[in-house]
Design a protein around this motif. Structure first.
Motif, PDB file in Angstrom:
ATOM      1  N   ILE A   1      12.906 -16.078  -7.317  1.00 39.35           N
ATOM      2  CA  ILE A   1      13.188 -17.371  -7.394  1.00 39.35           C
ATOM      3  C   ILE A   1      13.399 -18.289  -6.320  1.00 39.35           C
TER       4      ILE A   1
ATOM      5  N   ASN B   1      14.831 -22.129  -6.229  1.00 34.82           N
ATOM      6  CA  ASN B   1      15.535 -23.175  -6.743  1.00 34.82           C
ATOM      7  C   ASN B   1      15.390 -24.397  -5.809  1.00 34.82           C
TER       8      ASN B   1
ATOM      9  N   SER C   1      22.410 -24.935  -8.349  1.00 39.47           N
ATOM     10  CA  SER C   1      22.415 -23.951  -8.606  1.00 39.47           C
ATOM     11  C   SER C   1      23.653 -22.871  -8.399  1.00 39.47           C
TER      12      SER C   1
ATOM     13  N   ASP D   1       8.838 -18.295  -8.807  1.00 35.83           N
ATOM     14  CA  ASP D   1       9.331 -19.210  -9.998  1.00 35.83           C
ATOM     15  C   ASP D   1      10.141 -20.203  -9.320  1.00 35.83           C
TER      16      ASP D   1
ATOM     17  N   GLY E   1      11.961 -23.823  -9.598  1.00 30.74           N
ATOM     18  CA  GLY E   1      12.558 -24.607 -10.716  1.00 30.74           C
ATOM     19  C   GLY E   1      13.322 -25.697 -10.009  1.00 30.74           C
TER      20      GLY E   1
ATOM     21  N   SER F   1      18.816 -26.955 -12.604  1.00 27.43           N
ATOM     22  CA  SER F   1      19.938 -25.794 -12.816  1.00 27.43           C
ATOM     23  C   SER F   1      20.376 -25.862 -14.425  1.00 27.43           C
TER      24      SER F   1
ATOM     25  N   ASP G   1       9.626 -23.292 -14.116  1.00 29.14           N
ATOM     26  CA  ASP G   1      10.703 -23.231 -14.663  1.00 29.14           C
ATOM     27  C   ASP G   1      11.007 -24.547 -15.317  1.00 29.14           C
TER      28      ASP G   1
ATOM     29  N   ASN H   1       7.430 -21.175 -17.250  1.00 36.38           N
ATOM     30  CA  ASN H   1       8.476 -20.358 -17.830  1.00 36.38           C
ATOM     31  C   ASN H   1       9.458 -21.303 -18.462  1.00 36.38           C
TER      32      ASN H   1
ATOM     33  N   GLY I   1      15.677 -11.106 -16.561  1.00 35.51           N
ATOM     34  CA  GLY I   1      16.259 -11.728 -15.599  1.00 35.51           C
ATOM     35  C   GLY I   1      17.772 -11.987 -15.428  1.00 35.51           C
TER      36      GLY I   1
ATOM     37  N   SER J   1      19.390 -11.283 -12.420  1.00 31.61           N
ATOM     38  CA  SER J   1      19.937 -11.548 -11.137  1.00 31.61           C
ATOM     39  C   SER J   1      20.949 -12.732 -10.874  1.00 31.61           C
TER      40      SER J   1
ATOM     41  N   ARG K   1      12.942 -11.083 -12.773  1.00 29.03           N
ATOM     42  CA  ARG K   1      12.997 -12.193 -12.026  1.00 29.03           C
ATOM     43  C   ARG K   1      14.348 -12.020 -11.082  1.00 29.03           C
TER      44      ARG K   1
ATOM     45  N   HIS L   1      16.458 -12.936  -7.317  1.00 23.07           N
ATOM     46  CA  HIS L   1      16.811 -13.878  -6.129  1.00 23.07           C
ATOM     47  C   HIS L   1      16.433 -12.941  -4.909  1.00 23.07           C
TER      48      HIS L   1
END
Length: 286
Positions: A33, A35, A40, A69, A71, A74, A110, A129, A230, A232, A268, A270
């Motif tokens: 991930i 972000n 987040s 991934d 994104g 959030s 994402d 995603n 996912g 995590s 998925r 972190h």
């Protein structure tokens, strides 16, 4: 292990065509991930500039992620809502720079916006995603169909405003599979054939139902589509324990191992290095 479990685990999935690269899902893969968000819940603001994002992407890949991934929005409860234009501005050149520096990396985007998908495709993404199942932007599935990218279909409540409303389920696996059945038919009719299923941990489900989802992972996916899990840093793990999202690695890896044993194909996460140890343990002992 039951006969039914054994037959499910021996199911062979065709490779997913990720923008011309084949991703073999006969062995589990790790999605790391990244972000690009200031808000987040566990890592907001850490990677929301190009330099820190590139460094984190490099770390994820070195630790064993095959998919990154990305994104920009959030989706935690009470998060700031971004328009597609704001998402695109926040993403900037991160996708193209990662592709330039790490051409072997697969990138999933994402987002639930068609405009962001089209932007990401031009920048080089390999997977879409979408947490919304195409429900938050009526043009989203058109964009996926146009790009011919693999699509992650997640189970979620039907609107952005209601996505975190807790639903009471009589039979959660049955309910999610009914949703998948309807959505898969729609995707196939649109020519979207590379489909990955995500049962939607952390979205509108009570703790007991999410633990039931862990126990019943083998029943998702119909043995025909690969399953992404996912969990995590999700609250259904840390809140009952009275812990923080950053302090549940041991518990999370135990759950990861349980879903891998039931056929999950993509984790998925972190914490890629810890998930990699779990995947290696699973492969060693299966």
């Amino acid at each position: 292990m039951s006969q039914n479990n054994h037959s499910f685990l021996s199911s062979n999935f065709h490779s997913i065509n990720c923008n011309g690269k084949l991703l073999d899902l006969n062995l589990p893969k790790i999605m790391g991930i990244l972000n690009l968000t200031p808000d987040s819940f566990s890592d907001g603001g850490k990677f929301n500039n190009e330099k820190s994002a590139l460094l984190h992407a490099e770390k994820l890949l070195k630790e064993g992620a095959e998919i990154i991934d990305i994104g920009a929005q959030s989706t935690r409860p009470k998060a700031e809502f971004l328009t597609s234009g704001e998402e695109i501005k926040r993403i900037g050149k991160v996708i193209s720079e990662i592709k330039k520096k790490f051409p072997e990396a697969l990138i999933s985007l994402d987002t639930f916006y068609a405009e962001t998908v089209r932007f990401g495709y031009d920048q080089g993404i390999d997977i879409v995603n979408d947490i919304s199942g195409g429900q938050f932007d009526e043009d989203l599935l058109n964009a996926v169909s146009e790009t011919r990218l693999p699509y992650v279909l997640m189970h979620v409540n039907p609107t952005y405003e209601t996505m975190h409303e807790k639903i009471i389920f009589d039979d959660i696996a049955l309910k999610i599979n009914l949703y998948f059945t309807k959505k898969i038919q729609e995707l196939l009719e649109r020519g979207i054939k590379d489909i990955i299923l995500d049962p939607g941990f952390g979205f509108g489900k009570k703790v007991k139902d999410q633990m039931k989802m862990i126990d019943e992972t083998q029943f998702f996916g119909f043995g025909q589509f690969p399953l992404l899990v996912g969990i995590s840093r999700k609250s259904f793990i840390y809140k009952p324990l009275g812990k923080s999202p950053l302090d549940i690695n041991e518990e999370t890896q135990k759950l990861h191992l349980r879903v891998l044993k039931q056929g999950a194909k993509i984790l998925r996460v972190h914490d890629v290095s810890e998930a990699k140890k779990t995947v290696d343990e699973f492969l060693k002992n299966r």
